[in-house]
Design an enzyme around this catalytic site. Structure first.
Site, PDB file in Angstrom:
ATOM      1  N   HIS A 157       0.840  -1.210   0.000  1.00  0.00           N
ATOM      2  CA  HIS A 157       0.000   0.000   0.000  1.00  0.00           C
ATOM      3  C   HIS A 157       0.872   1.256   0.000  1.00  0.00           C
ATOM      4  O   HIS A 157       0.417   2.324   0.388  1.00  0.00           O
ATOM      5  CB  HIS A 157      -0.956   0.026   1.200  1.00  0.00           C
ATOM      6  CG  HIS A 157      -1.626  -1.274   1.462  1.00  0.00           C
ATOM      7  ND1 HIS A 157      -2.730  -1.695   0.777  1.00  0.00           N
ATOM      8  CD2 HIS A 157      -1.309  -2.297   2.324  1.00  0.00           C
ATOM      9  CE1 HIS A 157      -3.093  -2.898   1.203  1.00  0.00           C
ATOM     10  NE2 HIS A 157      -2.235  -3.285   2.127  1.00  0.00           N
ATOM     11  N   SER A 287      16.066  19.557 -15.453  1.00  0.00           N
ATOM     12  CA  SER A 287      15.002  20.564 -15.523  1.00  0.00           C
ATOM     13  C   SER A 287      15.592  21.848 -16.075  1.00  0.00           C
ATOM     14  O   SER A 287      16.713  22.227 -15.729  1.00  0.00           O
ATOM     15  CB  SER A 287      14.401  20.806 -14.137  1.00  0.00           C
ATOM     16  OG  SER A 287      13.587  21.969 -14.134  1.00  0.00           O
TER      17      SER A 287
END
Length: 486
Positions: A157, A287
């Site tokens: 999870h 970036s």
């Protein structure tokens, strides 16, 4: 007149990403030279069975299987005039093989070359993918073996769970890739040939050619199938081979897309945790604005293309379901796009996966620090058992640990501090009998179960046998390191 490539759309699948082998497979040159080979195979078989076809015709066809630039221009003019691509190439072939001009395409329908060629391309494309996938599996297998013993925090999870190892996690990826390899091989081995079936699949034109001799028509089908490299032809067809075949071929490619997406997503999540990263070139920019960033662009590319690969399969389902009676032509334009794109996309996904697997970076100290944050809570049961072995009361030990655990959790969640559960245990006199054991009780290697042994047995019993064949060994041997395109 040449067209400036910068002034017209090009698919990035072929112009930017795909291997030269896969891009060539679906090129006009490959397509039309394959048509010529099929016409030659038909002529050879027809001559062998008694039709009046000269040796000179066969010789001229054999010498002119590849098209020159001039022949492409002739074919373009012929198609513009005749509005029929197959007949344009029949006439173009006849220009360079004049002795065969009268017998090229004898008894055949267009789908004799178009469909049979497509089946050849499917087979060759699957062969290329099988080789590429074998290489990817071998690379991830080497990674799994290298890190089979390195404990890491497991996640269920996406919440901290029991420890596993970096190598064991990689085996989960490899197992799915092995299933993809099995499925793609099955699709390849199940492929048949359309063969020589005529306009509606009844072989009527060939029965006329051979004066009603059914045996010769059957032999013709078998001879052409054998000459074209297939072990069998589909026993019955309409004008086309059943479009359900395309479903069966593209299904394992879509499934491969799902596998690749899962693997790339896992690596992207691990990159966020700074535990494992994909390769990053020394001059690569992550970036345009944030100079410090190391975006997982390779894995993002895999996920992006894998989604496309999974969706393409839907087209084959819809096309097969709408083929009326002996055929309709609404499959043609769709398949010209769908089939090449599926193979080109799968090819790019695999080459990118290979590049990732060949340069993955693992950061053991980051992994160790994250384990240290969570392991004290996981070790509480071991601590309780150790106290009981020393004569302590299980319920009392449980309550002590519960209280200390909540105090440590407060430090972590409310104050943003480190997990100090072990320090609290060491400071509590109740745990004096086992304080000398705490270090061994917290050794991460004691929490990974049989993960290292599972890696070893999995590689030996499943991966090695799957790759221990001539096809996979040859691909791995010549599988040079992939340099990713921009």
């Amino acid at each position: 007149m040449s067209v400036d490539p910068y002034q017209t759309y090009q698919t990035p699948l072929s112009s930017r990403y795909a291997s030269k082998e896969m891009a060539h497979l679906f090129s006009p040159s490959k397509r039309f030279s394959t048509w010529r080979q099929l016409w030659l195979n038909l002529a050879i078989a027809e001559k062998q069975l008694g039709l009046n076809i000269s040796d000179e015709a066969i010789e001229q066809m054999t010498k002119n299987l590849e098209l020159t630039p001039e022949q492409f221009e002739i074919a373009a003019k012929e198609e513009k005039k005749r509005r029929h691509d197959v007949m344009a190439h029949v006439h173009t072939f006849g220009h360079v093989a004049p002795a065969a001009a009268g017998i090229i395409h004898l008894g055949a329908t267009s789908c004799y070359v178009t469909d049979n060629a497509d089946l050849i391309f499917l087979k060759e494309g699957l062969n290329l993918l099988i080789g590429s996938l074998s290489v990817v599996i071998s690379r991830f297998a080497a990674f799994a073996k290298q890190y089979k013993d390195l404990p890491t925090l497991g996640f269920t999870h996406y919440q901290p769970a029991q420890l596993t190892t970096v190598g064991k996690r990689a085996t989960l990826w490899i197992q799915e890739l092995l299933w993809d390899l099995r499925n793609i091989k099955r699709a390849r081995d199940d492929l048949g040939f359309r063969g020589v079936k005529g306009t509606t699949g009844t072989q009527a034109s060939f029965l006329t050619l051979f004066d009603g001799d059914h045996r010769k028509v059957q032999l013709l089908d078998k001879l052409v199938t054998k000459l074209s490299g297939f072990p069998f032809a589909y026993p019955v067809t309409s004008q086309t081979y059943s479009r359900k075949v395309d479903i069966d071929v593209l299904a394992p490619l879509a499934s491969l897309g799902a596998t690749a997406h899962k693997i790339a997503t896992d690596i992207r999540l691990l990159a966020n945790l700074k535990e494992v990263e994909e390769p990053f070139e020394s001059t690569q920019i992550g970036s345009s604005a944030m100079a410090y960033k190391r975006n997982p662009m390779r894995c993002e590319r895999v996920c992006s293309l894998a989604r496309h690969l999974m969706v393409i399969h839907q087209n084959t389902l819809m096309t097969a379901s709408t083929q009326w009676f002996e055929r309709t032509l609404d499959d043609s334009a769709n398949r010209r796009i769908t089939i090449p794109e599926a193979f080109l996309t799968a090819d790019i996904v695999l080459s990118t996966m290979q590049n990732i697997s060949e340069g993955m970076v693992v950061y053991p100290q980051v992994i160790e620090r994250r384990i240290a944050e969570e392991l004290p809570f996981m070790a509480t049961e071991n601590i309780i058992m150790a106290i009981v072995k020393k004569g302590g009361d299980r319920q009392q030990a449980h309550e002590k640990i519960r209280v200390l655990s909540h105090e440590a959790a407060f430090q972590v969640k409310q104050l943003g501090l480190s997990n100090d559960l072990i320090s609290r245990v060491q400071a509590d006199p109740y745990f004096d009998p086992i304080k000398y054991e705490l270090q061994s009780l917290l050794d991460p290697k004691t929490f990974v179960g049989r993960a290292p042994e599972q890696v070893e047995s999995f590689l030996k019993e499943w991966v090695e046998p799957a790759l221990n064949n001539e096809e996979s060994r040859a691909a791995i041997a010549k599988g040079h390191k992939v340099q990713l395109s921009v």
